[in-house]
Write an enzyme that holds these catalytic residues in place. Structure first.
Site, PDB file in Angstrom:
ATOM      1  N   ASP A  96       5.620   0.203   1.847  1.00  0.00           N
ATOM      2  CA  ASP A  96       4.624   1.194   1.434  1.00  0.00           C
ATOM      3  C   ASP A  96       3.545   1.768   1.615  1.00  0.00           C
ATOM      4  OD1 ASP A  96       7.499   1.372   0.468  1.00  0.00           O
ATOM      5  OD2 ASP A  96       6.601   0.520  -1.668  1.00  0.00           O
ATOM      6  N   ASN A 132      10.976   1.484 -13.257  1.00  0.00           N
ATOM      7  CA  ASN A 132      10.144   0.499 -13.541  1.00  0.00           C
ATOM      8  C   ASN A 132       9.977  -0.678 -12.281  1.00  0.00           C
ATOM      9  OD1 ASN A 132       7.662  -1.096 -13.777  1.00  0.00           O
ATOM     10  ND2 ASN A 132       6.652   0.660 -14.178  1.00  0.00           N
TER      11      ASN A 132
END
Ligand code: ADP
Ligand code: NG1
Ligand code: MG
Length: 497
Positions: free
Chosen positions: A224, A268
Site C-alpha cells: 500500500d 478494521n
C-alpha cells in the site's frame, strides 16, 4: 471529475519526467483541478481551528490491488494501481519557540467522526507503544505512525520546528480495503518531511512508511505504501519487494474497465488479529518447509519467497513442497514447535507470534502457503497477458484471460485463505454475468470487490449492482458513494500554494 483528474495527471507526469523518477512530485495547488471547493472547505476548517492558513498541502491516494493478495508480506510481487480517492493533509509550522514543552503537534480532521488531538512530538513513540490493544485504533494513531517514521529516519535534528498544525480531509472510504490507512500514514509522513524540510525519494518514503504503519499493530507487507508513493497515472504497476523495492509500470488493455464496489461490510484490520494470524501462518509454513528441506538456519527464513530463492526452484515446485510437507488439518502451536524442535513457550515468544493468540486459532499452514505460491504465479501471468501482443486483433481474449485469473484469485482467497465475507461473495456472484473477472481487493473480511469488464457492459452492470445489491440490502441512495469506475492515478504529491 475524471477529466480534471486526467489533466492533473498529465501535468505531474511531465514534471516527473523532467526531474527525476524517484523525486516526489511538486505541483502548484492551482493545477489540482476540480478540487477548488474541497480545498476551500478545508482551508476554512483550518482557519477556524488554528486562526491561520495552511502553508503546505499533501495529497496521497488510496489504491486498488488488481491481483496478488496477501502475498506482499511473503515477499512476492503484487499488482496495484492508485485510485483517484485520496487523503489531503494541510499544514503549517511555527519555527519560533512558542511553548516551553517542546515541539507540539496539533491535529484536526474535516470528518465529524474524527476528534481533534494534540501531543508533544517527543511523546509520539510512547503514545504508540502504549496504545490500547485489541480495539480499533483512534485515527490520530495512524497519523502519528507517519510522523514517527519520518522523524526517526531524518539525520538532521529537527529542533527548529516548535509547532505543527495539521488538518486532514480523507476521501478514501475507510475500512474498505482501499487502503485509507496507508494513504493517511503516508500523507502524515510526507507532511512531516515537508515540515522538517527533509529530502527523501519515493522509494525511501515507501519503505519508511511500510515500516512505520506497523506501529499500528499489523505486520503489513508494504504494497500500500509502495503504490501510494510510486504510482503513475495511466499504468498499474508490478511492485516487487525482494531483493529491494521496485515498481514496473504495466499498461492495462485499452478496453478494460475496472469497477470497484464497496460491500459496505467494514473491516478494521488493526482491531482484530485476523491479519497477523495469516502472516504468522505463512511464516510458520516457511520455517517448517525450510527445516524439512535441511536448511540449518531455518528460523531466519521468514518469507516464503526467500525460501523459494534459497531452494532455487519454481513456484510450481514450491506448491508441490506444500503438499509434501504440510498436512491439510490445522496445526496447533504445540505441533509446530515440535516439528521445529523448539519449546512451545519459545515459539510463542518469537516476534509477531507474541502479538497474536496463536494458541487459540487453528493454523492452516497448508492452505495459506498453497494460496501464496499460486497467487504469486497468477500475478506474473497477469502481467504477461497485459504485455502480450494482440497482433491487431481486439483485446477481448486478453480480458477474458485476465478475468479468469482474477476469479481464481478470489476463489483461493475465499476457500484457502478464508478472508472473504458473505457480503463480498454475494457481490461477486451478482457480478459474474457482467464481468470477465471479479475478486475481493485488499485484505478482505469485508471491504471492496474489483471487477474487470468491457466498456460496453458498464451501464448494465452498475444498474444491476444498484438494484440487486445496494437498494435491496441498504435502501435507496446507498449506491451513491459505494461504486466507482476507476483509472490508474498518480501517487503522493506535494501541492504548493
Ligand atoms: P483500510 O486501509 O482498508 O481503509 P484499515 O482498517 O487499515 O482499513 O484502516 C482504517 C482506519 O484508518 C480508520 O478506522 C481510521 O482510523 C483511519 N482513517 C481512514 N480514513 C481516515 C480519515 N479520512 N480521517 C482519519 N482517519 C482515517
Ligand atoms: P488493507 O486492505 O489496506 O488493509 C492489507 C495490507 C497490505 C496487503 C493486503 C493484502 C497494510 C497496511 N496493508 O491491506 O500490505 O497485505 O492487506 O494483500 O497492512
Ligand atoms: Mg489499511
Amino acid at each position: 471529475s475524471m477529466s480534471h483528474h486526467d489533466r492533473m495527471s498529465a501535468d505531474s507526469t511531465k514534471i516527473l519526467d523532467a526531474v527525476d523518477a524517484d523525486h516526489i512530485p511538486e505541483l502548484p495547488l492551482a493545477c489540482w483541478k476540480g478540487q477548488e471547493a474541497r480545498v476551500a472547505k478545508c482551508q476554512e476548517h483550518f482557519k477556524n481551528k488554528f486562526q491561520a492558513s495552511p502553508t503546505f498541502y499533501i495529497r496521497v491516494p488510496g489504491r486498488v490491488n488488481l491481483i496478488g493478495e496477501h502475498i506482499d508480506y511473503c515477499g512476492y510481487g503484487v499488482f496495484p494501481m492508485a485510485i483517484e480517492h485520496d487523503v489531503l493533509v494541510m499544514g503549517k509550522t511555527e519555527t519560533k519557540p512558542c511553548s516551553s514543552r517542546g515541539p507540539v503537534l496539533r491535529l484536526t480532521n474535516v470528518g465529524n467522526e474524527f476528534d481533534d488531538f494534540e501531543c508533544s512530538v517527543d511523546d509520539i513513540r510512547s503514545i504508540l507503544e502504549n496504545r490500547e490493544q485489541g480495539v480499533a485504533p483512534s485515527w490520530h494513531l495512524y497519523y502519528l505512525c507517519g510522523v514517527l517514521g519520518t522523524i526517526e529516519n531524518m539525520n538532521k535534528k529537527e529542533g527548529d520546528v516548535y509547532l505543527t498544525e495539521i488538518c486532514v480531509d480523507g476521501r478514501v472510504p475507510p475500512r474498505a480495503g482501499l487502503s485509507s490507512s496507508s494513504a493517511l500514514v503516508c500523507a502524515a509522513a510526507l507532511a512531516t518531511l515537508v515540515a522538517y524540510q527533509g529530502k527523501f525519494g519515493r522509494k525511501e518514503m515507501a519503505n519508511i512508511c511500510a515500516k512505520s504503519e506497523r506501529y499500528i499493530g499489523t505486520e503489513g507487507g508494504g504494497m500500500d505504501q509502495a503504490i501510494a508513493f510510486m504510482a503513475t497515472a495511466g499504468t498499474a504497476q508490478l511492485i516487487e519487494f525482494v531483493p529491494k523495492l521496485n515498481g514496473e509500470k504495466v499498461v492495462l488493455p485499452e478496453n478494460a474497465v475496472f469497477v470497484i464496489a464497496n460491500s459496505r461490510a467494514e473491516a478494521n484490520k488493526a482491531a482484530s488479529s485476523c491479519y497477523n494470524v495469516r502472516v504468522a501462518e505463512c511464516r510458520s509454513a516457511a520455517w517448517i518447509i525450510a527445516k524439512k528441506e535441511g536448511i540449518s538456519n531455518f528460523l531466519d527464513i521468514i518469507k516464503l519467497k526467500t525460501l523459494q530463492q534459497k531452494l532455487g526452484v519454481s513456484l510450481k515446485e514450491m506448491s508441490k513442497l506444500v503438499s509434501k510437507y504440510l498436512h491439510e488439518e490445522p496445526y496447533t502451536v504445540k505441533e509446530i514447535a515440535e516439528i521445529l524442535g523448539m519449546d512451545v513457550e519459545e515459539l510463542k515468544s518469537m516476534p509477531l507470534m507474541a502479538k497474536i493468540n496463536v494458541a487459540e486459532v487453528p493454523l492452516k499452514l497448508h492452505q495459506r502457503a498453497k494460496h501464496v505460491f499460486e497467487e504469486a504465479e497468477r500475478v506474473y501471468e497477469f502481467k504477461k497477458i497485459c504485455e502480450s501482443n494482440t497482433d491487431g486483433g481486439d483485446d477481448s481474449s486478453k480480458l477474458s484471460e485476465l478475468g479468469k485469473l482474477m476469479c481464481a484469485s478470489h476463489t483461493s482467497l475465499r476457500d484457502l485463505f478464508e478472508c472473504s465475507h458473505p457480503r463480498l461473495d454475494e457481490l461477486i456472484e451478482l457480478s459474474r454475468p457482467f464481468t470477465h473477472g471479479v475478486r475481493l481487493t485488499g485484505a478482505g473480511w469485508g471491504g471492496c470487490i474489483v471487477a474487470l469488464l468491457d466498456r460496453s457492459r458498464v451501464q448494465n452492470y452498475l444498474q444491476c449492482l444498484e438494484e440487486k445489491y445496494y437498494v435491496k440490502n441498504f435502501g435507496q441512495s446507498s449506491f451513491e458513494n459505494s461504486v466507482f469506475v476507476t483509472q490508474p492515478g498518480n501517487g503522493a504529491t506535494i501541492l504548493v500554494d
